[in-house]
Design a protein around this motif. Structure first.
Motif, PDB file in Angstrom:
ATOM      1  N   ARG A 103       0.845  -1.184   0.000  1.00 56.68           N
ATOM      2  CA  ARG A 103       0.000   0.000   0.000  1.00 56.68           C
ATOM      3  C   ARG A 103       0.876   1.227   0.000  1.00 56.68           C
ATOM      4  N   SER A 141       0.603   5.226   0.403  1.00 60.16           N
ATOM      5  CA  SER A 141      -0.364   6.211   0.894  1.00 60.16           C
ATOM      6  C   SER A 141      -0.270   7.561   0.203  1.00 60.16           C
ATOM      7  N   ARG A 189      -6.278   7.561   2.228  1.00 65.72           N
ATOM      8  CA  ARG A 189      -6.285   7.099   0.839  1.00 65.72           C
ATOM      9  C   ARG A 189      -4.959   6.456   0.453  1.00 65.72           C
ATOM     10  N   PHE A 190      -5.030   5.392  -0.327  1.00 66.80           N
ATOM     11  CA  PHE A 190      -3.790   4.790  -0.812  1.00 66.80           C
ATOM     12  C   PHE A 190      -3.996   4.091  -2.146  1.00 66.80           C
ATOM     13  N   PHE A 191      -2.867   3.834  -2.805  1.00 70.11           N
ATOM     14  CA  PHE A 191      -2.800   3.049  -4.023  1.00 70.11           C
ATOM     15  C   PHE A 191      -2.433   1.620  -3.662  1.00 70.11           C
ATOM     16  N   THR A 192      -3.042   0.639  -4.332  1.00 73.28           N
ATOM     17  CA  THR A 192      -2.649  -0.740  -4.112  1.00 73.28           C
ATOM     18  C   THR A 192      -2.995  -1.551  -5.353  1.00 73.28           C
ATOM     19  N   ASN A 193      -3.042  -2.865  -5.213  1.00 76.58           N
ATOM     20  CA  ASN A 193      -3.365  -3.720  -6.353  1.00 76.58           C
ATOM     21  C   ASN A 193      -4.114  -4.960  -5.877  1.00 76.58           C
TER      22      ASN A 193
END
Lengths: 235, 235
Positions: A32, A34, A39-43
């Motif tokens: 992750r 942040s 809020r965060f970006f992940t997959n």
């Protein structure tokens, strides 16, 4: 479950395994990255493939360290799990365990980009659009390939197009011993399911199709192939 | 567990509840906004608060529809869950259930921005940096406030600074009947834990501190407050 107990016994019965006493490092899950505290970006990695690999390796008698991004999965019996969140955390933990490792299997889906700036406070939504500048994270697999000594280093390639070609290029470019290629656009392969379908390609030139089966079965086949590879080198 | 069974009986014993037979819509969890088939934006919502609200409402005899983003939690007994992934999906499902609803509680942490472009194929990492252009998603709570008729509409405000002030502004701006304010920078409050600490503010002017307790207890207090509010209007 009773099936897992029986399977575990079957794994143990195959011993004395080549893996007995080996130091194996497995990475799993997503990371992750942040943007702010919320809020965060992940997959879409579920961690299931890496956890299955760790479980089978432990059943086969190896000392297993599982370096895991956020995952709801339980730690497999006999496995030491180290929890990480970001690509940077994962890089540090993998490096810390690399020198002692005999086999390193990088099944994690590490974020390759992260926000350049992480805000300390939750961003207020105001504007109609928002531009997020992202920067590359450390390429862990490449770094491990460059530092490689005795380690047998295995990477994964999750692709949606030209999977085999990208996988081969990754093997060479990152100095891996083997790469497992998933075409995640195929039904039944990839991230969140309990099954997988893959192709194993090694530096020694081995190319093996691993047909659609459970992630545990894929893990068993993987260790059979690694064992053949390691014995091949010693002969 | 036995505790849940006893608690459920205790909830039922409090009946005949004001909620018996009411149509309640609860939203929960995060949403996911895809950048490509693998990568996405999301947030740290676990869904626990919304699931607790849905569970307690069902125990109190309401007809509960839980519209949920991705969450590993089990569907509470007696609750109808509808799974969604994106803010857009959630908007559609909430609207579809809005007209019949008596009470709507929006506990979901809906992404307020999504990538402007979602790529069909996994993006190849190449450049050292990447600019992701994001656009606003539909403001579901605002849309519900505008369309409000008989519904008692409750929103959540998860804030890290000036929580109370932002919460009050949200109540007015979005035409809510009540807002529950979490200061997610406080220990024990907010997304992933089993406890929460909150402030309830209503359009009628009620301000109630809900001290640190389990999310189920918070849900019980919330429904007591809503009951008082609804009875107050009828008198």
């Amino acid at each position: 479950s009773i099936i897992e107990v029986i399977e575990k016994q079957m794994d143990a019965d195959e011993s004395p395994s080549y893996l007995r006493g080996k130091q194996i490092v497995v990475t799993a899950g997503p990371t992750r990255e942040s943007l702010d505290p919320v809020r965060f970006f992940t997959n879409r990695s579920s961690g299931k493939m890496g956890y299955a690999i760790a479980e089978i390796a432990a059943n086969l008698g190896a000392h297993v360290t599982l370096i895991s991004g956020p995952s709801p999965l339980d730690v497999p019996h006999g496995v030491k799990r180290i929890d990480v969140e970001t690509a940077e955390d994962m890089y540090k933990e993998v490096l810390r365990h690399y020198e002692q490792a005999d086999i390193v299997i990088k099944a994690a889906a590490v974020a390759d980009y992260r926000p350049k700036i992480t805000f300390d406070q939750k961003m207020k939504k105001q504007e109609e659009s928002l531009v997020v500048e992202m920067e590359r994270t450390q390429d862990i697999l490449k770094a491990l390939g460059e530092k490689k000594e005795q380690q047998y280093l295995v990477g994964f390639a999750a692709e949606t197009t030209n999977a085999l070609q990208y996988g081969k290029e990754k093997l060479d470019r990152k100095n891996l011993d083997a790469v497992i290629i998933n075409d995640v656009s195929q039904e039944g392969a990839g991230f969140s399911g309990d099954t997988n379908e893959a192709t194993f390609i090694s530096k020694q030139g081995r190319v093996e199709q691993l047909p659609l089966s459970s992630k545990r079965q894929i893990a068993r086949q993987l260790f059979s192939l690694i064992e053949e590879e390691l014995k091949g080198v010693e002969q």
